[in-house]
Scaffold this motif. Structure first.
Motif, short mmCIF file in Angstrom:
data_model
loop_
_atom_site.label_atom_id
_atom_site.label_comp_id
_atom_site.label_asym_id
_atom_site.label_seq_id
_atom_site.Cartn_x
_atom_site.Cartn_y
_atom_site.Cartn_z
N ILE A 123 -0.56 -4.64 7.71
CA ILE A 123 0.25 -3.96 8.73
C ILE A 123 1.02 -2.79 8.12
N ALA A 124 1.55 -3.03 6.91
CA ALA A 124 2.29 -1.95 6.25
C ALA A 124 1.39 -0.77 5.94
N LYS A 125 0.16 -1.07 5.48
CA LYS A 125 -0.77 0.01 5.19
C LYS A 125 -1.14 0.79 6.44
N GLU A 126 -1.42 0.09 7.51
CA GLU A 126 -1.78 0.77 8.74
C GLU A 126 -0.61 1.59 9.29
N ASN A 127 0.59 1.02 9.16
CA ASN A 127 1.77 1.73 9.63
C ASN A 127 1.99 3.01 8.82
N LEU A 128 1.84 2.90 7.51
CA LEU A 128 2.03 4.08 6.65
C LEU A 128 0.94 5.10 6.89
N ARG A 129 -0.29 4.64 7.05
CA ARG A 129 -1.38 5.56 7.31
C ARG A 129 -1.18 6.29 8.64
N ARG A 130 -0.76 5.54 9.65
CA ARG A 130 -0.53 6.15 10.95
C ARG A 130 0.57 7.20 10.88
#
Length: 534
Positions: free
Chosen positions: A49-56
């Protein structure tokens, strides 16, 4: 029977005790393993979730950079166009041509003809035997046909305005030379301005995006007060929640972004003088009636770039662009006032806070870093290639389009096709407006396809989290599940973008020179970009 059973249990009570202990230990071990598996599964889910949030957030940040550049680019374009009014010079040339035709043909024929263009005017000049001599003959004809001068009614010795205008009128050779230098300078200056503005905007918005991201993570990691643990509350952890920025620092962010006023109003004009000197030195002896190949034009363009950026790789790495992008420290107050962030009545109070100063210092260090000049060189390669290899090639030399992936200013397939310099000047004049356009800007599209640009933005966005601490002791809270998620999300942020976090130290030590941590992150970012494109 009952006694026998009791005696049997008594004789095997040790075995029963051992068995119960084994079963209990097995149960506890199983529960421990299941708990660890559940914890690992939760940690993996949090990391994802953190990776997706940062990528977004990162991808949204890059889109915001594009829209920001398109929004403020016309300001710099207007200033450059006003400083180099090529259209006025062309209008004067057309006026002189009309006057010359008026003396050789009737006025009715002049009225029926269409206004000449740059190329048409050059074709008319080509009919003369000498470009230089004809201009002076034309000037003398104007002087002879104007008639005798008249005197002012109050001062008999004063020249009339018509005579002063006649004496100050430039010759055709001077006008052609001015239009040649100005049209090329204008297009090249806007290419440099567009590239520098793109990089500056990426630095600014990614620094602020990094701060907002860390602020949201810290906010999630903060344990709620004891009196609110049993209550349900709704919180906004999105990017538009300005309250979560450290100390409600929205005003600092506004002032920081307003510093781009310097490049749009002052830096681009200072850069224009530098480019103009190089263009005058390289293109000064070129006759507008002369026919040259596209390869020759590319060589001249590279000569201009070498004079502006540097001849060798070492000179380009040490070339300083900071004075064009950010104001000097003693001029920051002036920029804030001109951009509307402060008024003259606020001059008594300090406007550069510690948070703003930290942002400016880190931005300055990024601009002075070798990676900045490396990325800028790649952006300029793409921009100049699009201008020379695509636009000039197709519109002036009538060469069929080629694949832009193989188009390079340094590597042009030799051709015998020639075109007059005046034809290329007409394309330079029109392309200057396209370079500075805020709609369908092909040059910005070409620049943003350079892979080093996104890698540089990733390094800025995911490095130096240590310097964004909201305050002493904020990150040293007791370890909680949210706190563990905080550290996890900070750790995986660099991996998600293909870079690593830089080592602790001062901001200037982190970005000054070829810092090992930054160079390592830079290499990882490029490798990550290659992996995504592979």
């Amino acid at each position: 029977m009952i006694g026998a059973t009791r005696r049997w249990f008594r004789r095997n009570r040790t075995n029963f005790a051992v068995g119960a202990g084994v079963l209990g230990a097995g149960y506890l071990a199983g529960q421990y393993v299941l708990g660890k598996l559940s914890e690992a599964r939760q940690r993996m889910s949090d990391e994802r979730i953190a990776k997706e949030n940062l990528r977004r957030r990162f991808e949204q940040n890059q889109e915001d950079c594009t829209f920001t550049v398109l929004a403020i680019l016309p300001t710099a374009t207007e200033n450059v166009l006003d400083a180099l009014p090529v259209e006025q010079v062309l209008e004067e040339l057309q006026k002189q041509k009309a006057e010359r035709l008026a003396r050789s043909v009737g006025p009715s024929e002049i009225a029926s003809s269409a206004p000449p263009s740059v190329a048409d005017t050059a074709e008319d000049d080509a009919k003369s035997s000498s470009f230089q001599s004809e201009s002076y003959v034309h000037a003398s004809q104007i002087a002879a046909g104007e008639g005798a001068s008249s005197t002012d009614s109050t001062n008999g010795g004063t020249e009339t305005s018509r005579e002063r205008e006649r004496k100050s009128k430039k010759s055709k050779a001077q006008l052609w030379n001015e239009m040649k230098i100005s049209s090329i300078t204008r297009a090249f200056t806007l290419l440099y301005t567009l590239s520098l503005l793109t990089l500056l905007t990426r630095i600014q918005l990614n620094l602020l995006g990094r701060r907002n991201y860390l602020a949201s993570v810290v906010s999630l990691a903060s344990p709620p007060p004891a009196n609110q643990e049993s209550h349900i509350s709704l919180e906004n952890h999105d990017d538009d929640n300005f309250e979560q920025a450290y100390g409600n620092d929205f005003e600092t962010n506004r002032r920081y972004l307003s510093l781009s006023w310097w490049l749009l109003h002052k830096g681009c004009l200072n850069l224009m003088e530098r480019v103009r000197a190089a263009v005058k030195d390289v293109f000064g002896s070129l006759n507008p009636r002369e026919e040259i190949t596209l390869e020759r034009l590319s060589e001249l363009t590279l000569e201009v770039r070498k004079k502006v950026e540097g001849v060798t790789e070492q000179e380009r790495r040490t070339c300083k662009w900071l004075t064009y992008l950010l104001p000097a420290q003693d001029q920051e107050e002036y920029v804030l006032q001109e951009s509307g962030m402060t008024s003259s009545s606020d001059s008594s109070s300090p406007t550069t806070t510690a948070s703003l100063r930290r942002l400016i210092d880190e931005t300055s260090d990024l601009i002075d870093s070798p990676a900045f000049t490396h990325v800028l060189t790649r952006l300029l390669d793409a921009a100049f290639s699009h201008l020379i290899d695509v636009k000039i090639s197709q519109l002036s030399y009538k060469i069929p389009p080629i694949s832009e992936s193989t188009a390079r200013v340094q590597e042009i397939v030799g051709t015998d096709v020639k075109a007059k310099v005046a034809n290329s000047l007409a394309v330079f004049c029109r392309q200057a407006h396209s370079i500075g356009s805020s709609a369908n800007n092909e040059y910005l599209v070409a620049i943003e396809q350079v892979r080093e640009l996104e890698a540089f933005a990733a390094v800025v966005y995911s490095s130096n989290f240590e310097f964004e601490s909201p305050g002493p002791g904020t990150l040293s809270r007791p370890t909680t599940a949210a706190g563990e998620s905080n550290r996890t999300s900070l750790a995986v942020s660099g991996d998600m973008l293909g870079v690593g976090l830089s080592q602790p130290g001062s901001v200037r030590q982190s970005w000054a020179g070829a810092d090992a941590g930054f160079e390592s992150a830079w290499g990882k970012a490029l490798a990550n970009e290659d992996g995504k494109r592979g």
